[in-house]
Design a protein around this motif. Structure first.
Motif, short mmCIF file in Angstrom:
data_model
loop_
_atom_site.label_atom_id
_atom_site.label_comp_id
_atom_site.label_asym_id
_atom_site.label_seq_id
_atom_site.Cartn_x
_atom_site.Cartn_y
_atom_site.Cartn_z
N SER A 122 -13.00 -0.50 -9.80
CA SER A 122 -11.61 -0.15 -10.04
C SER A 122 -10.72 -1.32 -9.64
N ILE A 123 -9.78 -1.66 -10.51
CA ILE A 123 -8.83 -2.75 -10.24
C ILE A 123 -7.42 -2.23 -10.47
N VAL A 137 -0.69 -1.51 -13.30
CA VAL A 137 -1.79 -1.30 -14.24
C VAL A 137 -3.06 -1.09 -13.45
N GLN A 138 -3.89 -0.14 -13.88
CA GLN A 138 -5.16 0.12 -13.23
C GLN A 138 -6.23 0.40 -14.27
N TYR A 139 -7.45 -0.11 -13.99
CA TYR A 139 -8.62 0.16 -14.83
C TYR A 139 -9.78 0.57 -13.94
N ARG A 140 -10.51 1.60 -14.37
CA ARG A 140 -11.64 2.08 -13.59
C ARG A 140 -12.84 2.32 -14.51
N ASP A 156 -14.55 5.41 -18.82
CA ASP A 156 -13.50 4.39 -18.74
C ASP A 156 -12.16 5.10 -18.58
N ASN A 157 -11.38 4.68 -17.59
CA ASN A 157 -10.08 5.29 -17.33
C ASN A 157 -9.08 4.20 -16.96
N SER A 158 -7.90 4.25 -17.56
CA SER A 158 -6.91 3.21 -17.28
C SER A 158 -5.51 3.76 -17.52
N PHE A 159 -4.53 3.09 -16.90
CA PHE A 159 -3.14 3.45 -17.14
C PHE A 159 -2.25 2.25 -16.89
N LEU A 160 -1.05 2.31 -17.46
CA LEU A 160 0.02 1.35 -17.20
C LEU A 160 1.29 2.16 -16.97
N THR A 161 2.00 1.87 -15.87
CA THR A 161 3.26 2.54 -15.59
C THR A 161 4.35 1.52 -15.35
N TYR A 179 -5.28 5.86 -20.92
CA TYR A 179 -6.45 5.95 -21.79
C TYR A 179 -7.62 6.45 -20.96
N ASN A 180 -8.27 7.51 -21.43
CA ASN A 180 -9.46 8.05 -20.77
C ASN A 180 -10.56 8.22 -21.80
#
Length: 630
Positions: A122-123, A137-140, A156-161, A179-180
């Motif tokens: 996870s980043i 922004v996060q990606y897992r 895969d799971n990610s978001f941008l806020t 995005y999931n």
């Protein structure tokens, strides 16, 4: 001539580098409907605990696989929805994303590794482009081949806020994109739990499973489930009110303060969700009870895909009474949404389009300081469209009474909802199921009391549910008209003596006899640990043992064909306590752990999560969390 102590405009509003480099980094986050500042987790005590299993989740025996909570929670679904929820614990949700604010660019890297190549990476990166504008922004990535045959997971799971507030605080914007994607190879479970005790199957990867196919391969299953969703949310508002100015201690800088009086808000939501089921090597025995069909295993397949897209626009008007930090807000709004559902299979497609209108409103006062009352009353009513008549009302009140009495929170929720799309229609190229349901009613009451000084929390929750919609023991869609009641009571208490800690958590659940839900009556989780410092207090250490258990009960079964857990009462289980030992340490902004999980296997076989779905073997896990601040 300019005096040295004359008020100056805060020039740090222009960049995130110059004036902030000399001050200590500060970071906090807020959620969409709360002004409370929350801070990233830096605790060491629970750092080793597995993600996605808290507090009471179980899965189908592999990290990242379909999950369900032993602490019963109904599905809240007032508006139209697709209806697949077994992957919810892994997914980012729009209304629970974090909106950060930080004085320095902030990054967090998490890595976890377990036996049998179980991995998670996870980043997270967030920074303020300006003091009033943040982007995060996060990606897992989660991947695990599993201990048993053909049960691979790949998520895969990610978001941008982003959160922006104008310098005078009149305009505010929240934006999010997520995005999931969850992919699960289905093995159908092992043929029999008795195989776990046989020496020939000490290597769990050779235990036969229901869905194995010698013509397809030994690493991947011919049967798979996939759920993918994309979401976009944009909420912006303009606030009218009285502006004022505040100065710092030496009057060298000032900032604007706004006391709101009236606000207009627009919110836009877009959702695209897709569920897909594939069986590349179908066997007629898999579908007994659903449909009768002979297959040519070399050329035939079973395929079904359901899609949902939603566009939602809402306009809300708000008024405010009282002082800025004690204001009561009144909000009323109207929304219109368009939903499209379709089911695709090899030889055809079925589509449905709906337009809905709803009203929404709230009365809210947030307790931003101790001894303030906080309350929140929200409501939503659909008055046209497929879900006309559906509504929910949610009310909560809380207050910290005093340092000696503690904090109390009381709440109530009433909801009337419709069945999700996947319960109303299921169709592949060989058969279809189509049926209607009465509206489901859910009433919830709860109360909590927290005493921080005593390290104590006590809670109560009660559900009253009528027209409950569920999967029965035959894995068929069903509805129970008569109402049932389910009561939950929980207690959390921590004891501490010098460097010794004993954390305890108990849950008691009691349902009425006819309730078609699977819950253990009693659950417990305990941790005995030592936490201390070493090397001139530069190193923080925490080590101990975790124990988790539940009383004997009939667990929910899992239906791969429908990607959902179902009610059954024919098989009961009585697992031994699940044990793990851990060693956690922290140096500055670096945390790490080493953990030996499922330690009870030294004396007992694998515990059983669901019929034919045992837990993993005893396994070693390692993980770390590294925070970097520029």
């Amino acid at each position: 001539m300019t005096l040295n102590n004359a008020p100056q405009r805060d020039s740090s509003n222009k960049t995130n580098t110059a004036d902030w480099q000399d001050e200590k980094a500060r970071i906090y986050f807020q959620t969409l409907y709360s002004s409370k500042k929350r801070y990233p987790d830096t605790l060491l005590h629970y750092f080793h605990r597995r993600p996605f299993s808290l507090p009471w989740f179980i899965n189908t025996g592999n990290f990242g696989s379909p999950s369900i909570s032993l602490l019963f929670t109904p599905d809240f679904r007032t508006g139209p929805t697709l209806g697949y929820h077994s992957f919810d614990v892994y997914r980012f949700q729009v209304d629970s994303l974090h909106y950060y604010n930080t004085t320095r660019p902030y990054s967090e890297f998490v890595y976890q590794l377990g036996s049998k190549a179980e991995q998670q990476v996870s980043i997270l990166h967030t920074q303020n482009i300006k003091p009033n504008w943040n982007v995060a922004v996060q990606y897992r990535k989660t991947n695990s081949p599993g201990y048993y045959k053909i049960q691979r997971t790949n998520n895969d799971n990610s978001f941008l806020t982003t959160h922006y507030t104008s310098r005078n605080h009149h305009y505010e914007l929240y934006g999010a994109v997520l995005y999931n994607k969850e992919q699960n190879d289905e093995n159908g479970g092992i043929l029999s739990d008795s195989l776990l005790g046989q020496p020939d199957y000490s290597n769990r990867s050779v235990i036969p499973v229901f869905f194995q196919s010698n013509t397809y391969g030994t690493r991947r299953s011919p049967v798979s489930n996939m759920l993918r969703d994309v979401g976009v949310m944009l909420q912006h508002s303009y606030t009218f009110g009285k502006s004022d100015t505040t100065y710092n201690e030496d009057s060298t800088q000032y900032s604007a303060v706004l006391t709101p009086r009236f606000r207009i808000t627009h919110r836009f939501d877009f959702v695209s969700e897709r569920y897909q089921y594939k069986d590349q090597r179908p066997d007629s025995m898999k579908y007994t009870g659903f449909f009768e069909q002979g297959f040519n295993t070399a050329t035939d397949s079973v395929f079904m895909q359901q899609n949902w897209s939603k566009i939602d626009n809402a306009i809300m008007l708000s008024g405010f009474l009282g002082k800025r930090d004690k204001a009561i807000s009144f909000q009323a709004g109207w929304g219109i949404r368009a939903d499209q559902f379709n089911t695709q299979f090899v030889w055809g497609k079925s589509s449905n389009n709906f337009a809905s209108n709803y009203l929404t409103g709230s009365i809210r006062k947030e307790a931003l300081q101790d001894k303030q009352w906080g309350f929140d009353l929200m409501a939503k009513l659909y008055f046209s469209g497929q879900t006309a008549g559906n509504f929910w009302v949610d009310a909560q009140v809380d207050k910290t009474l005093s340092s000696t009495i503690g904090h109390v929170r009381l709440g109530f929720r009433q909801e009337l909802n419709s069945a999700p799309y996947n319960y109303q229609l299921y169709q592949n190229q060989y058969f279809g199921i189509e049926r209607n349901y009465d509206k489901e009613s859910i009433t919830k009451l709860f109360a909590e009391w927290t005493h921080p000084a005593w390290k104590l929390q006590v809670g109560f929750r009660n559900y009253l549910i009528a027209n409950y919609i569920y999967l029965n023991a035959a894995q068929q869609f069903s509805q129970q008209a008569s109402a049932f009641n389910l009561t939950q009571v929980w207690l959390q208490k921590r004891f501490q003596w010098r460097i010794f800690y004993l954390d305890n958590e108990w849950v008691y659940q009691q349902k009425t006899a006819q309730a078609p839900v699977n819950v253990p009556v009693l659950m417990g989780r305990h941790q005995l640990a030592i936490e201390t410092r070493a090397f001139k207090k530069a190193l923080l250490l925490a080590t101990g043992i975790d124990v988790r258990y539940h009383s004997r009960y009939a667990p929910s079964g899992y239906a791969p064909f429908l990607n959902r857990y179902y009610y059954q009462d024919a098989q009961t289980i009585s697992n031994p306590p699940s044990c793990s030992v851990f060693f956690n340490f922290k140096v500055k902004k670096f945390r790490a752990y080493i953990m030996l999980d499922q330690l009870q296997q030294l004396a007992y076989r694998n515990i059983i999560f669901s019929p034919n779905y045992p837990a993993q073997n005893m396994m070693l896990r390692f993980g770390f969390n590294w925070v970097m601040i520029n």
